[in-house]
Design a protein around this motif. Structure first.
Motif, PDB file in Angstrom:
ATOM      1  N   GLU A  40       0.802  -1.226   0.000  1.00 13.08           N
ATOM      2  CA  GLU A  40       0.000   0.000   0.000  1.00 13.08           C
ATOM      3  C   GLU A  40       0.835   1.277   0.000  1.00 13.08           C
ATOM      4  N   THR A  41       2.147   1.161   0.117  1.00 11.62           N
ATOM      5  CA  THR A  41       3.017   2.329   0.225  1.00 11.62           C
ATOM      6  C   THR A  41       3.550   2.739  -1.148  1.00 11.62           C
ATOM      7  N   PRO A  42       3.239   3.961  -1.607  1.00  9.63           N
ATOM      8  CA  PRO A  42       3.777   4.404  -2.895  1.00  9.63           C
ATOM      9  C   PRO A  42       5.226   4.867  -2.772  1.00  9.63           C
ATOM     10  N   VAL A  43       6.001   4.558  -3.804  1.00 11.66           N
ATOM     11  CA  VAL A  43       7.407   4.951  -3.875  1.00 11.66           C
ATOM     12  C   VAL A  43       7.617   5.538  -5.265  1.00 11.66           C
ATOM     13  N   GLU A  44       8.365   6.648  -5.348  1.00 10.13           N
ATOM     14  CA  GLU A  44       8.555   7.315  -6.634  1.00 10.13           C
ATOM     15  C   GLU A  44       9.993   7.227  -7.110  1.00 10.13           C
ATOM     16  N   GLY A  45      10.135   7.120  -8.411  1.00  9.44           N
ATOM     17  CA  GLY A  45      11.430   7.183  -9.063  1.00  9.44           C
ATOM     18  C   GLY A  45      11.319   8.155 -10.219  1.00  9.44           C
ATOM     19  N   SER A  46      12.453   8.685 -10.668  1.00 12.14           N
ATOM     20  CA  SER A  46      12.404   9.645 -11.774  1.00 12.14           C
ATOM     21  C   SER A  46      13.626   9.504 -12.657  1.00 12.14           C
ATOM     22  N   ALA A  47      13.523  10.138 -13.823  1.00 12.22           N
ATOM     23  CA  ALA A  47      14.642  10.152 -14.778  1.00 12.22           C
ATOM     24  C   ALA A  47      14.586  11.460 -15.557  1.00 12.22           C
ATOM     25  N   GLY A  48      15.710  11.802 -16.147  1.00 19.71           N
ATOM     26  CA  GLY A  48      15.767  13.017 -16.960  1.00 19.71           C
ATOM     27  C   GLY A  48      15.532  14.268 -16.149  1.00 19.71           C
ATOM     28  N   GLY A  49      16.035  14.285 -14.925  1.00 12.88           N
ATOM     29  CA  GLY A  49      15.845  15.464 -14.082  1.00 12.88           C
ATOM     30  C   GLY A  49      14.383  15.707 -13.733  1.00 12.88           C
ATOM     31  N   GLY A  50      13.606  14.631 -13.642  1.00 17.21           N
ATOM     32  CA  GLY A  50      12.195  14.761 -13.283  1.00 17.21           C
ATOM     33  C   GLY A  50      11.255  14.840 -14.473  1.00 17.21           C
ATOM     34  N   LEU A  51      11.775  14.683 -15.685  1.00 21.72           N
ATOM     35  CA  LEU A  51      10.917  14.718 -16.875  1.00 21.72           C
ATOM     36  C   LEU A  51       9.957  13.536 -16.902  1.00 21.72           C
ATOM     37  N   VAL A  52      10.413  12.406 -16.363  1.00 20.74           N
ATOM     38  CA  VAL A  52       9.568  11.213 -16.282  1.00 20.74           C
ATOM     39  C   VAL A  52       9.598  10.736 -14.833  1.00 20.74           C
ATOM     40  N   LYS A  53       8.400  10.512 -14.272  1.00 19.56           N
ATOM     41  CA  LYS A  53       8.285  10.028 -12.901  1.00 19.56           C
ATOM     42  C   LYS A  53       7.413   8.780 -12.888  1.00 19.56           C
ATOM     43  N   ALA A  54       7.892   7.766 -12.179  1.00 14.02           N
ATOM     44  CA  ALA A  54       7.146   6.523 -12.046  1.00 14.02           C
ATOM     45  C   ALA A  54       6.829   6.312 -10.569  1.00 14.02           C
ATOM     46  N   THR A  55       5.634   5.832 -10.306  1.00 11.99           N
ATOM     47  CA  THR A  55       5.232   5.498  -8.944  1.00 11.99           C
ATOM     48  C   THR A  55       4.930   4.013  -8.883  1.00 11.99           C
ATOM     49  N   VAL A  56       5.576   3.336  -7.942  1.00 13.16           N
ATOM     50  CA  VAL A  56       5.324   1.916  -7.711  1.00 13.16           C
ATOM     51  C   VAL A  56       4.966   1.740  -6.242  1.00 13.16           C
ATOM     52  N   THR A  57       4.371   0.598  -5.935  1.00  9.00           N
ATOM     53  CA  THR A  57       4.144   0.287  -4.528  1.00  9.00           C
ATOM     54  C   THR A  57       5.444  -0.244  -3.959  1.00  9.00           C
ATOM     55  N   GLY A  58       5.505  -0.313  -2.649  1.00  9.69           N
ATOM     56  CA  GLY A  58       6.678  -0.889  -2.005  1.00  9.69           C
ATOM     57  C   GLY A  58       6.893  -2.336  -2.403  1.00  9.69           C
ATOM     58  N   ALA A  59       5.858  -2.969  -2.943  1.00 15.06           N
ATOM     59  CA  ALA A  59       5.959  -4.340  -3.427  1.00 15.06           C
ATOM     60  C   ALA A  59       6.386  -4.395  -4.891  1.00 15.06           C
ATOM     61  N   GLY A  60       6.554  -3.224  -5.540  1.00 12.00           N
ATOM     62  CA  GLY A  60       7.054  -3.177  -6.898  1.00 12.00           C
ATOM     63  C   GLY A  60       6.010  -3.111  -7.996  1.00 12.00           C
ATOM     64  N   GLU A  61       4.742  -2.914  -7.649  1.00 18.81           N
ATOM     65  CA  GLU A  61       3.689  -2.822  -8.662  1.00 18.81           C
ATOM     66  C   GLU A  61       3.610  -1.401  -9.200  1.00 18.81           C
ATOM     67  N   LEU A  62       3.710  -1.247 -10.517  1.00 19.96           N
ATOM     68  CA  LEU A  62       3.643   0.067 -11.144  1.00 19.96           C
ATOM     69  C   LEU A  62       2.246   0.642 -10.965  1.00 19.96           C
ATOM     70  N   GLN A  63       2.156   1.837 -10.390  1.00 19.63           N
ATOM     71  CA  GLN A  63       0.878   2.479 -10.107  1.00 19.63           C
ATOM     72  C   GLN A  63       0.623   3.702 -10.983  1.00 19.63           C
ATOM     73  N   GLY A  64       1.684   4.375 -11.392  1.00 26.30           N
ATOM     74  CA  GLY A  64       1.494   5.594 -12.171  1.00 26.30           C
ATOM     75  C   GLY A  64       2.751   5.979 -12.912  1.00 26.30           C
ATOM     76  N   LEU A  65       2.532   6.754 -13.978  1.00 24.29           N
ATOM     77  CA  LEU A  65       3.638   7.230 -14.788  1.00 24.29           C
ATOM     78  C   LEU A  65       3.275   8.628 -15.276  1.00 24.29           C
ATOM     79  N   VAL A  66       4.171   9.592 -15.012  1.00 26.15           N
ATOM     80  CA  VAL A  66       3.941  10.973 -15.430  1.00 26.15           C
ATOM     81  C   VAL A  66       5.078  11.374 -16.356  1.00 26.15           C
ATOM     82  N   ILE A  67       4.691  11.876 -17.535  1.00 27.13           N
ATOM     83  CA  ILE A  67       5.682  12.297 -18.529  1.00 27.13           C
ATOM     84  C   ILE A  67       5.460  13.779 -18.813  1.00 27.13           C
ATOM     85  N   ALA A  68       6.477  14.573 -18.562  1.00 27.13           N
ATOM     86  CA  ALA A  68       6.391  16.006 -18.842  1.00 27.13           C
ATOM     87  C   ALA A  68       6.314  16.214 -20.358  1.00 27.13           C
ATOM     88  N   PRO A  69       5.505  17.173 -20.804  1.00 26.57           N
ATOM     89  CA  PRO A  69       5.365  17.412 -22.250  1.00 26.57           C
ATOM     90  C   PRO A  69       6.696  17.646 -22.960  1.00 26.57           C
TER      91      PRO A  69
END
Length: 102
Positions: free
Chosen positions: A24-53
């Motif tokens: 149930e715990t979200p964890v975030e990772g990013s790349a490209g200086g924050g241009l792309v952000k991924a959110t996974v649960t602490g168990a490793g399930e991908l929950q969200g993906l944000v891509i800057a225009p």
């Protein structure tokens, strides 16, 4: 012997609770200086993906794919660290009891 069994059951219960908390715990990772952000649960399930225009270049989709991959890997690495933090002490306390996996 009964006390040892009770202690093992308590540790198994604590481990199950920690695993549920991780799920149930979200964890975030990013790349490209924050241009792309991924959110996974602490168990490793991908929950969200944000891509800057500004990360989207129709002429270069490979770079975007690389950024997405890097962000997901970064998030999964953070999830792995969280798992080790939460489950490490519990797993050590169980001493590799048969039937337990995480």
């Amino acid at each position: 012997m009964q006390q040892l069994l009770q202690q093992a059951q308590k540790m198994q219960q604590d481990l199950a609770e920690a695993q549920q908390e991780l799920a149930e715990t979200p964890v975030e990772g990013s790349a490209g200086g924050g241009l792309v952000k991924a959110t996974v649960t602490g168990a490793g399930e991908l929950q969200g993906l944000v891509i800057a225009p500004e990360a989207v270049d129709p002429e270069d989709p490979e770079t975007l794919a690389d950024l997405v991959l890097a962000a997901v890997r970064d998030a999964n690495a953070a999830a792995q660290r969280l798992q080790e933090e939460k489950l490490g002490p519990l797993a050590q306390g169980l001493g590799g009891m048969p039937g337990l996996s995480f």
